[in-house]
Design a protein around this motif. Structure first.
Motif, PDB file in Angstrom:
ATOM      1  N   UNK A 169      20.642  42.436  34.228  1.00 14.64           N
ATOM      2  CA  UNK A 169      22.095  42.323  34.359  1.00 14.64           C
ATOM      3  C   UNK A 169      22.432  41.043  35.115  1.00 14.64           C
ATOM      4  N   UNK A 170      23.375  40.287  34.566  1.00 10.05           N
ATOM      5  CA  UNK A 170      23.799  39.033  35.196  1.00 10.05           C
ATOM      6  C   UNK A 170      25.261  39.101  35.586  1.00 10.05           C
ATOM      7  N   UNK A 171      25.625  38.352  36.608  1.00  7.08           N
ATOM      8  CA  UNK A 171      27.052  38.205  36.912  1.00  7.08           C
ATOM      9  C   UNK A 171      27.600  37.013  36.149  1.00  7.08           C
ATOM     10  N   UNK A 172      28.712  37.215  35.466  1.00  4.34           N
ATOM     11  CA  UNK A 172      29.387  36.154  34.710  1.00  4.34           C
ATOM     12  C   UNK A 172      30.856  36.108  35.145  1.00  4.34           C
ATOM     13  N   UNK A 173      31.226  35.034  35.804  1.00  9.56           N
ATOM     14  CA  UNK A 173      32.622  34.903  36.224  1.00  9.56           C
ATOM     15  C   UNK A 173      33.380  34.148  35.132  1.00  9.56           C
ATOM     16  N   UNK A 174      34.298  34.854  34.485  1.00  9.54           N
ATOM     17  CA  UNK A 174      35.006  34.298  33.334  1.00  9.54           C
ATOM     18  C   UNK A 174      36.521  34.372  33.524  1.00  9.54           C
ATOM     19  N   UNK A 175      37.211  33.392  32.959  1.00 17.23           N
ATOM     20  CA  UNK A 175      38.659  33.545  32.772  1.00 17.23           C
ATOM     21  C   UNK A 175      38.881  34.572  31.671  1.00 17.23           C
ATOM     22  N   UNK A 176      39.948  35.342  31.798  1.00 13.12           N
ATOM     23  CA  UNK A 176      40.270  36.364  30.802  1.00 13.12           C
ATOM     24  C   UNK A 176      41.747  36.207  30.474  1.00 13.12           C
ATOM     25  N   UNK A 177      42.042  35.901  29.209  1.00  9.21           N
ATOM     26  CA  UNK A 177      43.423  35.537  28.828  1.00  9.21           C
ATOM     27  C   UNK A 177      43.930  36.503  27.761  1.00  9.21           C
ATOM     28  N   UNK A 178      44.924  37.311  28.124  1.00  8.78           N
ATOM     29  CA  UNK A 178      45.518  38.247  27.160  1.00  8.78           C
ATOM     30  C   UNK A 178      46.516  37.500  26.282  1.00  8.78           C
ATOM     31  N   UNK A 179      46.603  37.900  25.035  1.00 10.23           N
ATOM     32  CA  UNK A 179      47.534  37.293  24.085  1.00 10.23           C
ATOM     33  C   UNK A 179      48.992  37.427  24.547  1.00 10.23           C
ATOM     34  N   UNK A 180      49.235  38.377  25.457  1.00  8.90           N
ATOM     35  CA  UNK A 180      50.593  38.583  25.966  1.00  8.90           C
ATOM     36  C   UNK A 180      51.033  37.499  26.941  1.00  8.90           C
ATOM     37  N   UNK A 181      50.098  36.673  27.431  1.00  4.32           N
ATOM     38  CA  UNK A 181      50.497  35.579  28.311  1.00  4.32           C
ATOM     39  C   UNK A 181      50.155  35.763  29.776  1.00  4.32           C
TER      40      UNK A 181
ATOM     41  N   UNK B  83      24.131  34.057  37.942  1.00  3.34           N
ATOM     42  CA  UNK B  83      23.950  33.059  36.889  1.00  3.34           C
ATOM     43  C   UNK B  83      24.752  31.813  37.233  1.00  3.34           C
ATOM     44  N   UNK B  84      24.108  30.802  37.864  1.00  5.43           N
ATOM     45  CA  UNK B  84      24.839  29.638  38.379  1.00  5.43           C
ATOM     46  C   UNK B  84      25.624  28.892  37.301  1.00  5.43           C
ATOM     47  N   UNK B  85      25.172  28.959  36.046  1.00  8.22           N
ATOM     48  CA  UNK B  85      25.893  28.279  34.969  1.00  8.22           C
ATOM     49  C   UNK B  85      27.238  28.930  34.676  1.00  8.22           C
ATOM     50  N   UNK B  86      27.443  30.118  35.149  1.00  9.30           N
ATOM     51  CA  UNK B  86      28.657  30.849  34.788  1.00  9.30           C
ATOM     52  C   UNK B  86      29.522  31.155  36.008  1.00  9.30           C
ATOM     53  N   UNK B  87      29.532  30.201  36.939  1.00  9.30           N
ATOM     54  CA  UNK B  87      30.426  30.308  38.085  1.00  9.30           C
ATOM     55  C   UNK B  87      31.708  29.537  37.752  1.00  9.30           C
TER      56      UNK B  87
ATOM     57  N   UNK C 259      37.568  37.207  36.259  1.00 10.31           N
ATOM     58  CA  UNK C 259      36.869  38.478  36.458  1.00 10.31           C
ATOM     59  C   UNK C 259      35.354  38.254  36.599  1.00 10.31           C
ATOM     60  N   UNK C 260      34.780  38.788  37.682  1.00 10.79           N
ATOM     61  CA  UNK C 260      33.323  38.716  37.823  1.00 10.79           C
ATOM     62  C   UNK C 260      32.662  39.886  37.083  1.00 10.79           C
ATOM     63  N   UNK C 261      32.356  39.663  35.804  1.00 14.65           N
ATOM     64  CA  UNK C 261      31.726  40.723  35.004  1.00 14.65           C
ATOM     65  C   UNK C 261      30.254  40.850  35.367  1.00 14.65           C
ATOM     66  N   UNK C 262      29.681  41.987  35.056  1.00 22.42           N
ATOM     67  CA  UNK C 262      28.234  42.138  35.069  1.00 22.42           C
ATOM     68  C   UNK C 262      27.850  42.566  33.662  1.00 22.42           C
ATOM     69  N   UNK C 263      26.771  41.995  33.127  1.00 19.42           N
ATOM     70  CA  UNK C 263      26.363  42.380  31.786  1.00 19.42           C
ATOM     71  C   UNK C 263      25.212  41.539  31.295  1.00 19.42           C
ATOM     72  N   UNK C 264      25.073  41.472  29.974  1.00 16.23           N
ATOM     73  CA  UNK C 264      23.975  40.693  29.400  1.00 16.23           C
ATOM     74  C   UNK C 264      24.448  40.133  28.062  1.00 16.23           C
TER      75      UNK C 264
END
Ligand SMILES: Nc1nc2c(c(=O)[nH]1)N[C@H]1C(S)=C(S)[C@@H](COP(=O)(O)O)O[C@H]1N2
Ligand SMILES: [Mo]
Length: 330
Positions: free
Chosen positions: A128-140, A61-65, A145-150
């Protein structure tokens, strides 16, 4: 080295003792190791190598790189928050090893015209699409992460939300403490649920979103990462990922999704209502009661990064909160 980076992480949600760093600090240098228990304390097991099946036909999914370095698979799968198994991030992978995730169904209903129980195999047949997202825990701390999903929207549209539906509630698998439950087969006499009770959260783990947040194209149900089916420690077989919110909103191992007309209860809000709000959007300007949220440590990096409004997704999601006081609705 990965282990050294871990030494300076901030983990205020739960103060825990990192055994490797404890050793490095030399605090107990020269101590005689008198028992097997002590020996294990000072020689934690190496990161767990896990292998799950490859997911076929993952659409790029080029929009989610993202132009950011991916966090290594080994870190994503060995540094986890999953309190039902352990409050020790480095221990979750091993504790979750025998969690059985087949058969598995996700019941989707509530204020829906066509409520339905989905089998996990059916969900894995959705595109199933690949979505590369930042993942930020409340702990700091944070990862990429390159997720796969929909999109979660797909499953919600399928059950036809009624006009009265305003929110979506989610529930994690709730391990029956009975030892004969086939879903939970754990080693060392440890039970899936015991840790979480002692960790001070109520079970089952529950989460919620407003319907428009749930329908947003960035919100996904993730079935895997790095092209492979979801490892147990990351929330197998299916978990939520909402990249502009703190990590605890991204509830793992989902068995139930319910459309509702009122704001659903959420686990961390129940545990500490003045510390964890329903919205929990990443916001560097709104401090946690006990620490600033202005900066974060990206796993794999030394030093701190500035945290970004809505975790860098303001362009996509800020309009969802037009006119809302984000200090009040934290
Ligand atoms: N059921 C359940 N879901 C959960 C949690 C948990 O303890 N139980 N921890 C949350 C927190 S605090 C974070 S930061 C992320 C961690 O996801 P990861 O281990 O895949 O990085 O999962 C979230 N989802
Ligand atoms: Mo978290």
């Amino acid at each position: 080295m990965a282990n050294e980076i871990k030494s300076s992480e901030i983990t205020p949600e739960k103060v825990y003792l990192n055994r490797r760093n404890f050793m490095r600090a030399g605090l107990l240098a020269g101590t005689t190791l008198a028992s097997a228990g002590l020996y294990r304390f000072f020689n934690p097991q190496p990161p767990k190598e896990i292998q799950t099946p490859q997911i076929s036909d993952v659409k790029q999914a080029p929009d989610f790189k993202l132009e950011e370095k991916l966090t290594p698979f080994e870190e994503i799968t060995n540094y986890n928050n999953y309190y039902e198994f352990s409050t020790d991030k480095n221990a979750v992978a091993r504790k979750a090893e025998n969690f059985i995730t087949r058969p598995w169904t996700v019941e989707v209903g509530g204020l829906a015209g066509k409520p339905k129980v989905f089998d996990i195999d059916e969900l894995l047949r959705f595109e199933q699409e690949e979505r590369i997202y930042r993942f930020r825990c409340v702990e700091g701390w944070s990862m990429v992460i390159p997720w796969v999903g929909f999109p979660l929207k797909k499953i919600l549209d399928a059950v036809e939300p009624l006009g009265a539906a305003r929110y979506v509630a989610f529930q994690t698998f709730y391990g029956d403490v009975k030892p004969d439950n086939p879903q939970v087969k754990l080693p060392e006499g440890k039970n899936f649920m015991q840790t979480a009770f002692s960790a001070g959260i109520e079970l089952p783990y529950v989460e919620g979103l407003r319907l428009d947040e749930a329908m947003h194209p960035l919100t996904i149900l993730a079935t895997g990462l790095y092209g492979k089916q979801m490892p147990n420690q990351n929330g197998a077989p299916i978990r939520l990922v909402v990249p502009w919110k703190y990590g605890f909103k991204s509830i793992k191992s989902i068995v139930k999704i319910t459309l509702t007309d009122t704001e659903p209860p959420t686990t961390w809000n129940i545990a500490a209502p003045d510390e964890y709000g329903f919205y929990s959007n990443v916001n560097p300007d709104v401090a946690h009661r006990r620490w600033s949220q202005a900066k974060e440590r990206r796993i794999g990096e030394l030093g701190l990064r500035e945290s970004l409004m809505f975790n860098g997704y303001a362009g996509e999601v800020a309009s969802l909160y037009d006119g809302m006081d984000l200090k009040k609705y934290f």
